[in-house]
Design a protein around this motif. Structure first.
Motif, short mmCIF file in Angstrom:
data_model
loop_
_atom_site.label_atom_id
_atom_site.label_comp_id
_atom_site.label_asym_id
_atom_site.label_seq_id
_atom_site.Cartn_x
_atom_site.Cartn_y
_atom_site.Cartn_z
N THR A 5 71.22 11.87 -43.63
CA THR A 5 72.52 12.34 -43.16
C THR A 5 73.39 12.58 -44.38
OG1 THR A 5 74.38 11.86 -41.67
CG2 THR A 5 73.56 10.03 -42.98
N ASP A 6 74.39 13.43 -44.24
CA ASP A 6 75.31 13.69 -45.36
C ASP A 6 76.47 12.72 -45.38
OD1 ASP A 6 73.97 15.89 -46.52
OD2 ASP A 6 74.73 17.20 -44.93
N GLY A 7 76.77 12.08 -44.27
CA GLY A 7 77.89 11.16 -44.22
C GLY A 7 78.03 10.56 -42.84
N ILE A 8 78.84 9.52 -42.75
CA ILE A 8 79.00 8.79 -41.50
C ILE A 8 80.48 8.57 -41.22
CG2 ILE A 8 78.54 6.61 -40.30
CD1 ILE A 8 76.02 6.38 -42.06
N VAL A 9 80.87 8.82 -39.99
CA VAL A 9 82.21 8.49 -39.51
C VAL A 9 82.05 7.37 -38.48
CG1 VAL A 9 84.27 9.30 -38.31
CG2 VAL A 9 83.07 10.83 -39.91
N LEU A 10 82.71 6.25 -38.72
CA LEU A 10 82.61 5.09 -37.83
C LEU A 10 83.88 4.96 -36.99
CD1 LEU A 10 81.16 2.22 -40.07
CD2 LEU A 10 79.93 3.67 -38.45
N VAL A 11 83.69 4.81 -35.67
CA VAL A 11 84.81 4.52 -34.77
C VAL A 11 84.38 3.31 -33.95
CG1 VAL A 11 86.46 5.50 -33.14
CG2 VAL A 11 85.15 7.02 -34.62
N LEU A 12 84.55 2.14 -34.51
CA LEU A 12 84.04 0.91 -33.89
C LEU A 12 85.14 -0.12 -33.78
CD1 LEU A 12 80.66 0.59 -35.86
CD2 LEU A 12 81.04 1.64 -33.62
N SER A 13 85.38 -0.58 -32.56
CA SER A 13 86.44 -1.56 -32.35
C SER A 13 85.97 -2.98 -32.63
CB SER A 13 86.96 -1.49 -30.91
OG SER A 13 85.93 -1.82 -29.99
N ARG A 14 84.66 -3.18 -32.78
CA ARG A 14 84.17 -4.53 -32.96
C ARG A 14 83.25 -4.68 -34.18
NH1 ARG A 14 87.72 -6.13 -30.79
NH2 ARG A 14 87.96 -7.41 -28.94
#
Length: 337
Positions: free
Chosen positions: A115-124
């Motif tokens: 992958t070229d990059g990661i976007v995290l949207v994690l509340s926990r």
């Protein structure tokens, strides 16, 4: 200084090289204690997984999000998809809310396909999980709408939650409400704390004491808005207005009011947060604080692109986009009865 090898990591952790390889590839059959020792050794030794010399781009950005069903998530995913296309990527979306989701297995899968990059949207997500993703994948990592205490090494994109809390509460105070309830999300999320601090700051500005008995922390879902809203509306001295931590909780407050024969906004004013698609479907339409979710998603993907082009140093980039109060028909002047 020579580059650390798998053998160096294995020696530091007191395990075999194959065990280190299993941990780094996200495979199972390794105890939690051993996994922690290996990850600590990776950090200490500064080990970096080998990548092709030119690190060719694969044209993919991963979005890992802890739920797909909420109106907030739908807007965010749509914005991320448009942003990915704008910056020359395809978007792969994974929900960590699935019952069969396993972070280690996901890391291993991403390592295999790249992958070229990661976007995290994690509340926990805790800091150890985030560190594991960063250390094992070695690609740009951006936290979108970050929760918990912010790590200065990581790039983040968020909204001005404190100011949003100030605007929502000021609006209600200007309408003459002095008993304003706050129903937030989980207490351990930074956005909830920021919105609550804004709520308190607005009270101080008006010289009005907020009532701690009118504060509750839920889970950003309709049920907590309904339960806590009902609990406070049943008091002998109920609130005349509610500032909800998001639009879903505000919808729950609507339900609680209706069940008690109360009308919004005649008997109870309600303000939400997010400005999701839900707001216009509620009756009456919900006054809320708008988070610019499309812009936030675009900035997150842009940061991935920028970090691929110009790798960041020791400190990440922090971006906060402005929130806006959107006044609809769920708020009205307080009428003393």
């Amino acid at each position: 200084m020579p580059r650390a090898t798998l053998a160096d990591v294995a020696a530091a952790a007191g395990v075999s090289v194959p065990t280190v390889s299993k941990v780094l590839s996200g495979k199972k059959h390794v105890s939690a204690a051993t996994r922690d020792k290996v990850l600590e050794a990776v950090r200490t030794a500064g080990y970096e997984a080998p990548r092709p010399a030119t690190a060719p781009r694969v044209g993919v950005v991963d979005l890992l999000i802890d739920g797909l069903g909420s109106p907030w998530a739908q807007v965010l995913i749509s914005g991320a998809e448009k942003a990915a296309a704008r910056w020359g990527f395809s978007l792969v979306v994974t929900s960590s809310a699935r019952s069969d989701f396993d972070l280690r297995r996901w890391i291993g899968m991403v390592r295999k396909r790249n992958t070229d990059g990661i976007v995290l949207v994690l509340s926990r997500a805790d800091q150890r999980e985030i560190a594991a993703i960063e250390e094992l994948l070695h690609v740009p990592l951006v936290l979108l709408d970050p929760v918990g205490q912010r790590d200065p090494r990581l790039s983040t994109v968020g909204a001005t939650n404190w100011l949003g809390g100030v605007m929502a509460t000021t609006h209600l105070l200007e309408l003459g409400h002095t008993r304003i309830a706050f129903i937030g999300g989980p207490l351990d999320t930074q956005c909830t704390l920021d919105r609550y601090e804004g709520y308190l700051a607005a009270h101080r500005t008006f010289g009005i004491d907020s009532d701690p008995a009118l504060t509750r922390y839920g889970d950003f879902l309709v049920g907590s808005g309904r339960a806590y809203g009902g609990e406070m509306l049943d008091r002998d001295d109920p609130p005349t207005a509610v500032f909800a931590g998001n639009d879903l909780q505000a919808a729950g407050v609507y339900q609680a009011a209706t069940e008690r024969g109360l009308r919004v906004p005649d008997d109870l004013s309600v303000v939400g947060f997010d400005d999701s698609l839900l707001c216009e479907t509620l009756s009456p339409p919900l006054t809320t604080v708008r988070q610019p979710l499309d812009d936030m998603a675009n900035e997150a993907v842009r940061l991935v692109y920028e970090e691929l082009t110009h790798p960041k140093g020791a400190s990440g980039t922090r971006i906060e986009l402005a929130t806006t109060l959107i006044v609809r028909r769920s708020t009205a002047p307080h009428v003393r009865r």
